[in-house]
Design an enzyme around this catalytic site. Structure first.
Site, short mmCIF file in Angstrom:
data_model
loop_
_atom_site.label_atom_id
_atom_site.label_comp_id
_atom_site.label_asym_id
_atom_site.label_seq_id
_atom_site.Cartn_x
_atom_site.Cartn_y
_atom_site.Cartn_z
CB CYS A 397 0.16 -3.21 3.37
SG CYS A 397 1.32 -1.93 2.96
CD GLU A 398 -5.02 -8.28 2.48
OE1 GLU A 398 -5.23 -7.15 2.97
OE2 GLU A 398 -5.87 -9.14 2.37
#
Ligand code: LLP
Length: 474
Positions: A397-398
């Site tokens: 999640c980046e």
């Protein structure tokens, strides 16, 4: 430089090492894929005689696949070329920060190399592996060199217990060791002194300065005080000097200059009455991550370093020291690939197509940390024509979790196997559990056999160290 033909005829085959019959004569650091890479009749990539698609079916993905032949060949080339080109004694030690685990230590120990460790944890791993392999305490002590700019007292005591050589980085450490040495008067502590030589490398260029902004090692202007201190503290057996100037270096000149600087300091130290029989030139030789990378071969590097040390010793009229080199990346980097399974795809018309894989910055933090470039092949369709430019994204999640920007690949589909090359160094060793992804498994492949060397972490492994305070349970 590796010649990759122009796009029209471009397939995954172009990344294979040429002259496969001459496998072990190639310098591993100049090859994108491991030396044993082949395409098998199923059009799958094979490494160490193992079909990568089958390996993923058996062990899951992401999967680190380490080729024993490539790793051993790199060890042999370092070791044997020092014997050929250096007229004194030599020793190659593996910078285990590149990848430290029992099996890697085991393979490298079988090639008779030593080990550079930089923490109590690396020391423990190396010592455990060597004792399980049957090496005596004395042999283990002789094989290990302990680095670090802030070793704790506990780590220093651990190193003294093992009997390895400690590479002393600063005054606090030197004084602590002298104290520890005084408390056990029957033994001396073997040490090397690390200095910051004023040669700084940024991958493709280097500078020489009087002083360096580096957290490691003694500044040269402190050395004479260090030599005096050593003459007064007989519990410290100073074996010589060490310097390391950087990593992923493509030029030979910086290490040739370093040889000259270190030999001059050896001579000065010897004038203080210290014998200083060892000179450790560090590591740093680069590898090919892309076809544009052009490092010297291991043989060229070893020859250049050996000749520079011999020339400098002749000029300074000192005997040839035992010459130590401590490569990491160029020993193991090209020996490993990471296999991923392709998942989702996102097409943003006229902007970019993303394909996502089942790992990412947690198993290879180098792209997000250093903007490092990698190359990729479609391991289950090696002869398919490369006709797409896609960005290979991880599953974290980046937004920055991108493994390869603008990768050249054939059309891919969910379930395809993507193979990223050159992942042996500083991938597993810098891996994390970000987003609570379990760390991948690793296999050692050789002659058609795959041995598990790191088990895939389980969800239970992820919570192994977690503690729920009792008060939350009531
Ligand atoms: N000796 C010392 C004292 C070192 O600090 C290093 C690497 C080596 C030897 C081995 O250097 P090599 O032959 O691998 O270039 N995480 C970074 C690399 C950091 C290197 C640190 N020192 C990366 O992923 O590129």
């Amino acid at each position: 430089m590796i010649a990759i033909p122009t796009k029209s005829s471009h397939t995954g085959q172009d990344y294979l090492p040429k002259n496969v019959t001459e496998t072990t004569k190639r310098s591993p650091n100049q090859s994108l894929l491991p030396l044993t890479a082949k395409i098998n009749p199923h059009d799958h990539l094979e490494i160490g005689g193992c079909d990568l698609k089958t390996l993923v079916q058996q062990f899951g993905s992401p999967l680190y696949i380490l080729d024993e032949t490539t790793l051993r060949t790199a060890c042999q080339q370092y070791r044997d070329n020092f014997k050929t080109y250096y007229q004194g004694e030599s020793q190659v030690i593996y910078a285990s920060k590149a990848w430290s685990c029992l099996a890697v230590v085991g393979v490298i120990a079988k090639e008779n190399l030593g080990f550079d460790v930089v923490s109590g944890g690396e020391l423990y791993t190396t010592q455990k592996a060597l004792s399980q392999l049957g090496y005596s305490c004395q042999e283990i002590a002789q094989k290990i060199y302990f680095h670090g700019n802030n070793k704790s007292v506990v780590e220093l005591e651990q190193a003294i217990e093992v009997g390895c050589t400690i590479i002393v980085d600063n005054w606090l450490e030197l004084e602590t060791l002298a104290q520890l040495g005084n408390s056990s008067p029957n033994r001396t502590i073997p040490i090397l002194i690390r200095l910051t030589p004023g040669i700084e490398c940024h991958t493709h260029e280097y500078i020489r300065t009087g002083h360096l902004d580096s957290k490691f090692g003694f500044d040269p202007n402190q050395l004479e005080a260090v030599f005096t201190y050593l003459t007064e503290h007989k519990s410290l057996d100073c074996r010589g000097l060490h310097a390391h100037i950087g990593s992923q270096i493509f030029e030979k000149q910086p290490h040739q200059d370093l040889a000259g600087v270190l030999v001059e300091w050896l001579k000065i130290g010897q004038e203080y009455g210290l014998t200083l029989p060892e000179l450790n030139i560090g590591g740093g030789l680069g590898i090919c991550y892309t076809e544009e990378d052009d490092p010297p071969s291991i043989e060229e590097w070893v020859k250049a370093v050996s000749e520079a040390v011999m020339k400098a010793c002749k000029r300074s009229e000192i005997p040839l020291p035992k010459l130590i080199a401590e490569p990491g990346r160029s020993l193991i980097g090209s020996a490993c690939v990471t296999a991923y399974t392709v998942g989702s795809r996102k097409e943003i018309p006229e902007i970019r197509t993303y394909i996502a894989v089942d790992g990412g910055m947690s198993d290879n933090p180098r792209p997000i940390t250093y903007q490092s470039a990698y190359r990729v092949v479609l391991g289950n369709k090696m002869s398919a024509e490369i006709n797409e430019t896609v960005t290979v994204a991880g599953k974290h999640c980046e937004s920055g979790d991108i493994l390869i920007k603008d990768a050249q690949l054939p059309q891919t589909h969910p379930g395809d196997i993507l193979v990223i090359m050159g992942t042996g160094a500083y991938n597993y060793s810098m891996a994390s559990n970000y987003n609570r992804l379990p760390r991948p498994a690793a296999v050692l492949v050789h002659n058609g056999e795959a041995n598990l060397i790191l088990r895939r972490e389980s969800y239970d492994d992820l919570i192994r160290q977690d503690c729920l305070p009792q008060k939350l349970l009531s």
